[in-house]
Write an enzyme that holds these catalytic residues in place. Structure first.
Site, PDB file in Angstrom:
ATOM      1  N   GLY A  16      -4.767  -1.140   6.885  1.00 51.57           N
ATOM      2  CA  GLY A  16      -3.758  -0.377   6.124  1.00 51.57           C
ATOM      3  C   GLY A  16      -2.989   0.672   6.885  1.00 51.57           C
ATOM      4  O   GLY A  16      -2.339   1.524   6.283  1.00 51.57           O
ATOM      5  N   SER A  22       0.106   7.155   7.221  1.00 51.27           N
ATOM      6  CA  SER A  22      -0.783   6.342   6.384  1.00 51.27           C
ATOM      7  C   SER A  22      -2.137   7.020   6.196  1.00 51.27           C
ATOM      8  O   SER A  22      -2.693   7.605   7.144  1.00 51.27           O
ATOM      9  CB  SER A  22      -1.047   4.986   7.043  1.00 51.27           C
ATOM     10  OG  SER A  22       0.141   4.240   7.146  1.00 51.27           O
ATOM     11  N   ILE A  23      -2.675   6.881   4.996  1.00 53.74           N
ATOM     12  CA  ILE A  23      -4.031   7.382   4.732  1.00 53.74           C
ATOM     13  C   ILE A  23      -5.016   6.684   5.683  1.00 53.74           C
ATOM     14  O   ILE A  23      -5.937   7.314   6.205  1.00 53.74           O
ATOM     15  CB  ILE A  23      -4.382   7.168   3.254  1.00 53.74           C
ATOM     16  CG1 ILE A  23      -3.544   8.127   2.392  1.00 53.74           C
ATOM     17  CG2 ILE A  23      -5.879   7.385   3.010  1.00 53.74           C
ATOM     18  CD1 ILE A  23      -3.672   7.944   0.895  1.00 53.74           C
ATOM     19  N   ASP A  67      -2.238  -9.949   7.180  1.00 52.92           N
ATOM     20  CA  ASP A  67      -1.588  -9.893   5.877  1.00 52.92           C
ATOM     21  C   ASP A  67      -2.561 -10.591   4.940  1.00 52.92           C
ATOM     22  O   ASP A  67      -2.815 -11.791   5.081  1.00 52.92           O
ATOM     23  CB  ASP A  67      -0.241 -10.640   5.940  1.00 52.92           C
ATOM     24  CG  ASP A  67       0.486 -10.645   4.599  1.00 52.92           C
ATOM     25  OD1 ASP A  67      -0.188 -10.509   3.555  1.00 52.92           O
ATOM     26  OD2 ASP A  67       1.717 -10.798   4.597  1.00 52.92           O
ATOM     27  N   VAL A  68      -3.136  -9.839   4.000  1.00 52.92           N
ATOM     28  CA  VAL A  68      -4.205 -10.420   3.163  1.00 52.92           C
ATOM     29  C   VAL A  68      -3.680 -11.515   2.236  1.00 52.92           C
ATOM     30  O   VAL A  68      -4.467 -12.245   1.649  1.00 52.92           O
ATOM     31  CB  VAL A  68      -4.946  -9.330   2.327  1.00 52.92           C
ATOM     32  CG1 VAL A  68      -5.679  -8.362   3.228  1.00 52.92           C
ATOM     33  CG2 VAL A  68      -3.990  -8.604   1.385  1.00 52.92           C
ATOM     34  N   ILE A  95      -4.983  -0.481   1.365  1.00 54.56           N
ATOM     35  CA  ILE A  95      -3.740  -1.227   1.186  1.00 54.56           C
ATOM     36  C   ILE A  95      -3.405  -1.391  -0.303  1.00 54.56           C
ATOM     37  O   ILE A  95      -4.298  -1.469  -1.141  1.00 54.56           O
ATOM     38  CB  ILE A  95      -3.793  -2.610   1.880  1.00 54.56           C
ATOM     39  CG1 ILE A  95      -4.776  -3.546   1.199  1.00 54.56           C
ATOM     40  CG2 ILE A  95      -4.174  -2.480   3.339  1.00 54.56           C
ATOM     41  CD1 ILE A  95      -4.883  -4.898   1.882  1.00 54.56           C
ATOM     42  N   TYR A 158       3.416   5.380 -12.757  1.00 52.65           N
ATOM     43  CA  TYR A 158       2.433   4.619 -11.958  1.00 52.65           C
ATOM     44  C   TYR A 158       2.336   3.173 -12.473  1.00 52.65           C
ATOM     45  O   TYR A 158       1.929   2.269 -11.762  1.00 52.65           O
ATOM     46  CB  TYR A 158       1.073   5.327 -11.979  1.00 52.65           C
ATOM     47  CG  TYR A 158       0.213   4.972 -10.777  1.00 52.65           C
ATOM     48  CD1 TYR A 158       0.710   5.110  -9.479  1.00 52.65           C
ATOM     49  CD2 TYR A 158      -1.084   4.485 -10.937  1.00 52.65           C
ATOM     50  CE1 TYR A 158      -0.065   4.777  -8.377  1.00 52.65           C
ATOM     51  CE2 TYR A 158      -1.859   4.156  -9.833  1.00 52.65           C
ATOM     52  CZ  TYR A 158      -1.340   4.302  -8.561  1.00 52.65           C
ATOM     53  OH  TYR A 158      -2.114   3.966  -7.471  1.00 52.65           O
ATOM     54  N   LYS A 165      -5.668  -0.286 -10.181  1.00 54.80           N
ATOM     55  CA  LYS A 165      -6.625   0.639  -9.549  1.00 54.80           C
ATOM     56  C   LYS A 165      -7.898   0.743 -10.395  1.00 54.80           C
ATOM     57  O   LYS A 165      -8.989   0.919  -9.853  1.00 54.80           O
ATOM     58  CB  LYS A 165      -6.007   2.026  -9.357  1.00 54.80           C
ATOM     59  CG  LYS A 165      -4.905   2.092  -8.308  1.00 54.80           C
ATOM     60  CD  LYS A 165      -5.399   1.773  -6.912  1.00 54.80           C
ATOM     61  CE  LYS A 165      -4.358   2.107  -5.844  1.00 54.80           C
ATOM     62  NZ  LYS A 165      -4.688   1.562  -4.527  1.00 54.80           N
ATOM     63  N   ALA A 198       3.945   3.753   1.075  1.00 55.16           N
ATOM     64  CA  ALA A 198       3.624   3.124  -0.210  1.00 55.16           C
ATOM     65  C   ALA A 198       4.016   4.050  -1.362  1.00 55.16           C
ATOM     66  O   ALA A 198       4.572   3.603  -2.371  1.00 55.16           O
ATOM     67  CB  ALA A 198       2.137   2.776  -0.276  1.00 55.16           C
TER      68      ALA A 198
HETATM   69  P1  NAD Z   1       0.959   3.217   3.442  1.00 52.18           P
HETATM   70  O1  NAD Z   1       2.263   2.601   3.100  1.00 52.18           O
HETATM   71  O2  NAD Z   1       0.884   4.021   4.663  1.00 52.18           O
HETATM   72  O3  NAD Z   1      -0.194   2.117   3.495  1.00 52.18           O
HETATM   73  C1  NAD Z   1      -0.193   0.979   2.667  1.00 52.18           C
HETATM   74  C2  NAD Z   1      -0.602  -0.163   3.560  1.00 52.18           C
HETATM   75  O4  NAD Z   1      -0.759  -1.373   2.787  1.00 52.18           O
HETATM   76  C3  NAD Z   1       0.406  -0.471   4.663  1.00 52.18           C
HETATM   77  O5  NAD Z   1      -0.205  -0.363   5.927  1.00 52.18           O
HETATM   78  C4  NAD Z   1       0.811  -1.902   4.385  1.00 52.18           C
HETATM   79  O6  NAD Z   1       1.055  -2.653   5.552  1.00 52.18           O
HETATM   80  C5  NAD Z   1      -0.443  -2.407   3.683  1.00 52.18           C
HETATM   81  N1  NAD Z   1      -0.212  -3.674   2.998  1.00 52.18           N
HETATM   82  C6  NAD Z   1       0.690  -3.951   2.013  1.00 52.18           C
HETATM   83  N2  NAD Z   1       0.644  -5.271   1.733  1.00 52.18           N
HETATM   84  C7  NAD Z   1      -0.311  -5.815   2.521  1.00 52.18           C
HETATM   85  C8  NAD Z   1      -0.795  -7.121   2.714  1.00 52.18           C
HETATM   86  N3  NAD Z   1      -0.315  -8.160   2.022  1.00 52.18           N
HETATM   87  N4  NAD Z   1      -1.782  -7.323   3.629  1.00 52.18           N
HETATM   88  C9  NAD Z   1      -2.269  -6.304   4.354  1.00 52.18           C
HETATM   89  N5  NAD Z   1      -1.829  -5.042   4.237  1.00 52.18           N
HETATM   90  C10 NAD Z   1      -0.855  -4.804   3.336  1.00 52.18           C
HETATM   91  O7  NAD Z   1       0.556   4.077   2.155  1.00 52.18           O
HETATM   92  P2  NAD Z   1      -0.792   4.848   1.765  1.00 52.18           P
HETATM   93  O8  NAD Z   1      -0.395   5.850   0.762  1.00 52.18           O
HETATM   94  O9  NAD Z   1      -1.498   5.276   2.989  1.00 52.18           O
HETATM   95  O10 NAD Z   1      -1.617   3.730   0.993  1.00 52.18           O
HETATM   96  C11 NAD Z   1      -2.948   3.424   1.302  1.00 52.18           C
HETATM   97  C12 NAD Z   1      -3.785   3.327   0.050  1.00 52.18           C
HETATM   98  O11 NAD Z   1      -3.942   4.622  -0.527  1.00 52.18           O
HETATM   99  C13 NAD Z   1      -3.195   2.444  -1.055  1.00 52.18           C
HETATM  100  O12 NAD Z   1      -4.248   1.728  -1.676  1.00 52.18           O
HETATM  101  C14 NAD Z   1      -2.629   3.458  -2.018  1.00 52.18           C
HETATM  102  O13 NAD Z   1      -2.530   2.958  -3.345  1.00 52.18           O
HETATM  103  C15 NAD Z   1      -3.695   4.521  -1.911  1.00 52.18           C
HETATM  104  N6  NAD Z   1      -3.318   5.850  -2.437  1.00 52.18           N
HETATM  105  C16 NAD Z   1      -2.192   6.475  -1.978  1.00 52.18           C
HETATM  106  C17 NAD Z   1      -1.878   7.723  -2.486  1.00 52.18           C
HETATM  107  C18 NAD Z   1      -0.636   8.441  -2.027  1.00 52.18           C
HETATM  108  O14 NAD Z   1      -0.171   9.331  -2.742  1.00 52.18           O
HETATM  109  N7  NAD Z   1      -0.100   8.111  -0.859  1.00 52.18           N
HETATM  110  C19 NAD Z   1      -2.685   8.329  -3.445  1.00 52.18           C
HETATM  111  C20 NAD Z   1      -3.825   7.666  -3.885  1.00 52.18           C
HETATM  112  C21 NAD Z   1      -4.128   6.418  -3.374  1.00 52.18           C
END
Ligand code: NAD
Length: 257
Positions: A16, A22-23, A67-68, A95, A158, A165, A198
């Site tokens: 991810g 990215s987280i 890519d999952v 992801i 959301y 989720k 994201a």
């Molecule tokens: P981000 O965009 O940096 O990361 C999302 C990742 O998902 C990306 O690296 C992307 O390539 C990957 N991804 C999407 N489709 C994919 C696929 N088909 N195969 C493999 N990878 C795929 O954003 P983020 O905020 O770091 O998101 C990471 C997680 O944290 C997510 O599950 C998101 O829902 C969750 N989250 C985010 C927040 C926020 O506010 N940013 C809050 C709570 C939870």
């Protein structure tokens, strides 16, 4: 048991990382600093130039495409880790994806196709990751995924990601139960809003961040690295009695109505 937070000798997968915001990058950074050896993935050739320098900086031993939604890619990541390391200690699933028109519309209007695609990539891929990981964790390990408060409360804008989720949280609990005997521990982490790629797909995300800052008891947003310190603790031996938890890293925002 060592009482230091070292991850020396631990090897794990981080799914991810899109970029430095990215987280997953926050998790990888803290884990690498604590001594973990990492396998990092990138979504596709377009994403590779953004992820490759980060993987180098983190000293990752493996950098692989994943890519999952492409059949066989997640499986080959686990085959490569098996060839290189034999076993794996942890895997972080960070992801999420939804077709944008579905994400921007009401849940009640979502199509079966859009909902299922979002569910497959954002939720069932965690189950598939666990399925692969169990083979490489004969002496136990830790699986983590990223959830959000919108799983249990209705958060404006959301939309369909809320129920997805919620399913992800439930999967983490069932996987914790099914894999516990093998000493595989499973948790979902629930970060507060953070400005990532994201997150930019969610309508009015800036309002969500303002709300989190003004209403959270700590009056601040969290950072990906703060998610990383929790993730590092959870995969460390110090957390070896914990499994099946859903843990907030949101400055306490979830407490307030
Ligand atoms: P981000 O965009 O940096 O990361 C999302 C990742 O998902 C990306 O690296 C992307 O390539 C990957 N991804 C999407 N489709 C994919 C696929 N088909 N195969 C493999 N990878 C795929 O954003 P983020 O905020 O770091 O998101 C990471 C997680 O944290 C997510 O599950 C998101 O829902 C969750 N989250 C985010 C927040 C926020 O506010 N940013 C809050 C709570 C939870």
């Amino acid at each position: 048991m060592s009482l230091s937070m070292s991850l020396e000798g631990k090897r794990g997968l981080i799914l991810g990382i899109a970029n430095r915001h990215s987280i997953a990058y926050g998790c990888a950074k803290v884990m690498a600093e604590l001594g973990a050896t990492l396998c990092i993935t990138y979504l596709n050739e377009k994403a590779k130039p953004f992820v490759e320098p980060l993987a180098e900086e983190l000293g990752a031993e493996l950098l692989l495409p994943c890519d999952v939604s492409v059949e066989g890619e997640l499986e080959s990541v686990f085959h490569e880790m098996e060839k290189r390391w034999g076993t794996v200690d942890f895997a972080v699933h960070s992801i999420a994806w939804s077709p944008l028109d579905e994400l921007h519309g009401r849940l009640v209007d979502s199509s079966a196709e859009g909902f299922c695609k979002a569910m497959d990539i954002s939720c069932h891929s965690f189950v598939r990751m666990a399925h692969q990981a169990q083979r490489l964790m004969p002496d136990g390990g830790t699986l983590l995924t990223m959830s959000y408060e919108g799983a249990e409360k209705v958060v404006d804008h959301y939309n369909l990601m809320g129920p997805i989720k919620a399913a992800l949280d439930s999967c983490a609990r069932y996987l914790a139960s099914e894999l516990g005997e093998q000493q595989i521990r499973v948790h979902s982490i629930s970060p507060g809003p953070m400005p990532t790629r994201a997150a930019s797909g969610i309508d009015h995300f800036d309002e969500l961040m303002e709300d989190a800052t003004s209403k959270s008891p700590l009056r601040r947003l969290g950072t990906p690295e703060e998610v990383g310190t929790l993730a590092a603790f959870l995969v460390s031996d110090m957390a070896r009695t914990q499994t099946g938890n859903r843990i907030f890293v949101d400055a306490g925002r979830h407490l307030i109505g």
